[in-house]
Motif scaffolding. Structure first.
Motif, PDB file in Angstrom:
ATOM      1  N   TYR A  18       2.696   6.731  -6.732  1.00 19.12           N
ATOM      2  CA  TYR A  18       1.706   7.618  -7.361  1.00 19.12           C
ATOM      3  C   TYR A  18       2.010   9.074  -7.036  1.00 19.12           C
ATOM      4  O   TYR A  18       2.002   9.940  -7.921  1.00 19.12           O
ATOM      5  CB  TYR A  18       0.301   7.258  -6.880  1.00 19.12           C
ATOM      6  N   LEU A  19       2.328   9.361  -5.770  1.00 13.62           N
ATOM      7  CA  LEU A  19       2.569  10.736  -5.334  1.00 13.62           C
ATOM      8  C   LEU A  19       3.755  11.374  -6.042  1.00 13.62           C
ATOM      9  O   LEU A  19       3.747  12.564  -6.335  1.00 13.62           O
ATOM     10  CB  LEU A  19       2.817  10.768  -3.818  1.00 13.62           C
TER      11      LEU A  19
ATOM     12  N   ILE B  67       0.843  -1.203   0.000  1.00  7.12           N
ATOM     13  CA  ILE B  67       0.000   0.000   0.000  1.00  7.12           C
ATOM     14  C   ILE B  67       0.882   1.258   0.000  1.00  7.12           C
ATOM     15  O   ILE B  67       0.711   2.159  -0.823  1.00  7.12           O
ATOM     16  CB  ILE B  67      -0.917   0.021   1.252  1.00  7.12           C
TER      17      ILE B  67
ATOM     18  N   THR C 159       3.163   1.651  -3.280  1.00  8.59           N
ATOM     19  CA  THR C 159       2.356   2.000  -4.457  1.00  8.59           C
ATOM     20  C   THR C 159       1.880   3.445  -4.363  1.00  8.59           C
ATOM     21  O   THR C 159       1.882   4.186  -5.346  1.00  8.59           O
ATOM     22  CB  THR C 159       1.137   1.067  -4.583  1.00  8.59           C
ATOM     23  N   PHE C 160       1.476   3.841  -3.160  1.00  7.82           N
ATOM     24  CA  PHE C 160       0.966   5.194  -2.991  1.00  7.82           C
ATOM     25  C   PHE C 160       2.077   6.229  -3.175  1.00  7.82           C
ATOM     26  O   PHE C 160       1.877   7.261  -3.823  1.00  7.82           O
ATOM     27  CB  PHE C 160       0.305   5.339  -1.625  1.00  7.82           C
TER      28      PHE C 160
END
Lengths: 111, 204
Positions: free
Chosen positions: A108-109, A101, A104-105
């Motif tokens: 993205y950021l 989690i 991956t986040f």
């Protein structure tokens, strides 16, 4: 029908409790105390997020939720009293879950 | 243990529990994916998510949290009761758990029907005219709480099966794996809600 365990598995990895019928039984009072703590944490979570602290509210809510989840897993789900093997497996999966989690986040950021 | 040896029957409580945990891991990742989608869209459309979340009734959310947390305790206590050979108490505690689950679902019903009255549901004209972020928020809200509610229903069925089996003595002081695994499942339903509740209802 008793299949002997391979010798390389250390004794403390296997839960011997079931074999001599000494399973740990959670007491009613300890479960009730955990519930009281969970309800208190819920109250804190509701109060803190009511202050509209923006990103801090998100962080606070997530930290409180994590503490709640940890107590449910430890006491309600009885993991504290499981064999070392089960503890390692369960905590290992949760670590992998958190990493997936978070990484991956972050990916993205930072795009 | 000697009984099961005479019957040439293999029963391994530890392995049964391990299997349940492995299943729970797959459930965890199922919801994990949705949480990730939520996190990404929340970052992208934070203002819309703020507007969407303020429309949710945090009182109902809090009440449902209390129901689920309490039911998690009662189901854990029912396991203690069966381990102490207290059949009636176990039956009572499992029944209380099912009742609390029913209260949760009732709340959910009122919550959703209230939204439906304002024509906020997937595919409605009102929702289609909202901002893209709000549309995504409500889409995720229905998907996540819906999938969670489905798990609550499955949990209620599992616990009802346990009621019958405890009554018949199939689940007893020596053999309680079914109740133990159903309890684990129920705790997972609780775990997911612990994260859903602040993310959807509280953080506005």
């Amino acid at each position: 029908m008793d299949i002997p365990l391979p010798a390389f598995i250390p004794d403390n990895l296997i839960n011997k409790d079931h074999m001599n019928n000494e399973t740990h039984i959670s007491s009613y009072s300890s479960l009730a105390i955990v519930l009281i703590i969970l309800l208190l944490l819920t109250m804190i979570s509701v109060t803190v997020t009511g202050f509209h602290l923006g990103p801090f509210a998100v962080a606070a809510a997530l930290i409180i939720a994590s503490i709640k989840v940890a107590s449910v897993i430890t006491y309600f789900m009885h993991v504290k009293f499981e064999s070392l093997f089960m503890k390692l497996m369960i905590s290992g999966v949760f670590v992998i879950f958190a990493l997936i989690i978070i990484i991956t986040f972050i990916d993205y950021l930072l795009r | 243990m000697s009984d099961s040896h005479n019957n040439i029957e293999h029963f391994d409580n530890e392995a049964g529990k391990m299997g349940m945990w492995i299943f729970l891991f797959t459930e965890l990742f199922l919801f994990g994916g949705l949480f990730l989608v939520y996190a990404v869209f929340r970052t992208k459309y934070s203002a819309d998510f703020h507007a969407g979340a303020s429309e949710l009734n945090s009182f109902i959310g809090t009440l449902n949290t209390v129901f689920l947390l309490t039911s998690s305790m009662t189901v854990a206590m029912s396991l203690t009761a069966i381990q102490k050979n207290n059949k009636n108490l176990a039956l009572f505690l499992v029944s209380v758990t099912i009742m609390l689950a029913a209260l949760f679902m009732m709340n959910k019903y009122f919550e959703w029907s209230h939204k439906f009255e304002f024509k906020i549901y997937p595919g409605s004209s009102v929702l289609k005219n909202m901002n893209r972020g709000e549309l995504l928020f409500f889409g995720l809200y229905y998907m996540m709480t819906g999938l969670h509610a489905l798990h609550v229903l499955v949990g209620m069925i599992l616990l009802s099966i346990n009621l019958v089996k405890i009554k018949r003595g199939v689940v007893n002081m020596k053999r309680y794996l079914l109740l133990e695994n159903s309890a684990l499942y129920w705790h997972l339903v609780d775990l997911i809600w612990i994260f859903l509740f602040p993310l959807l209802y509280l953080i506005t």
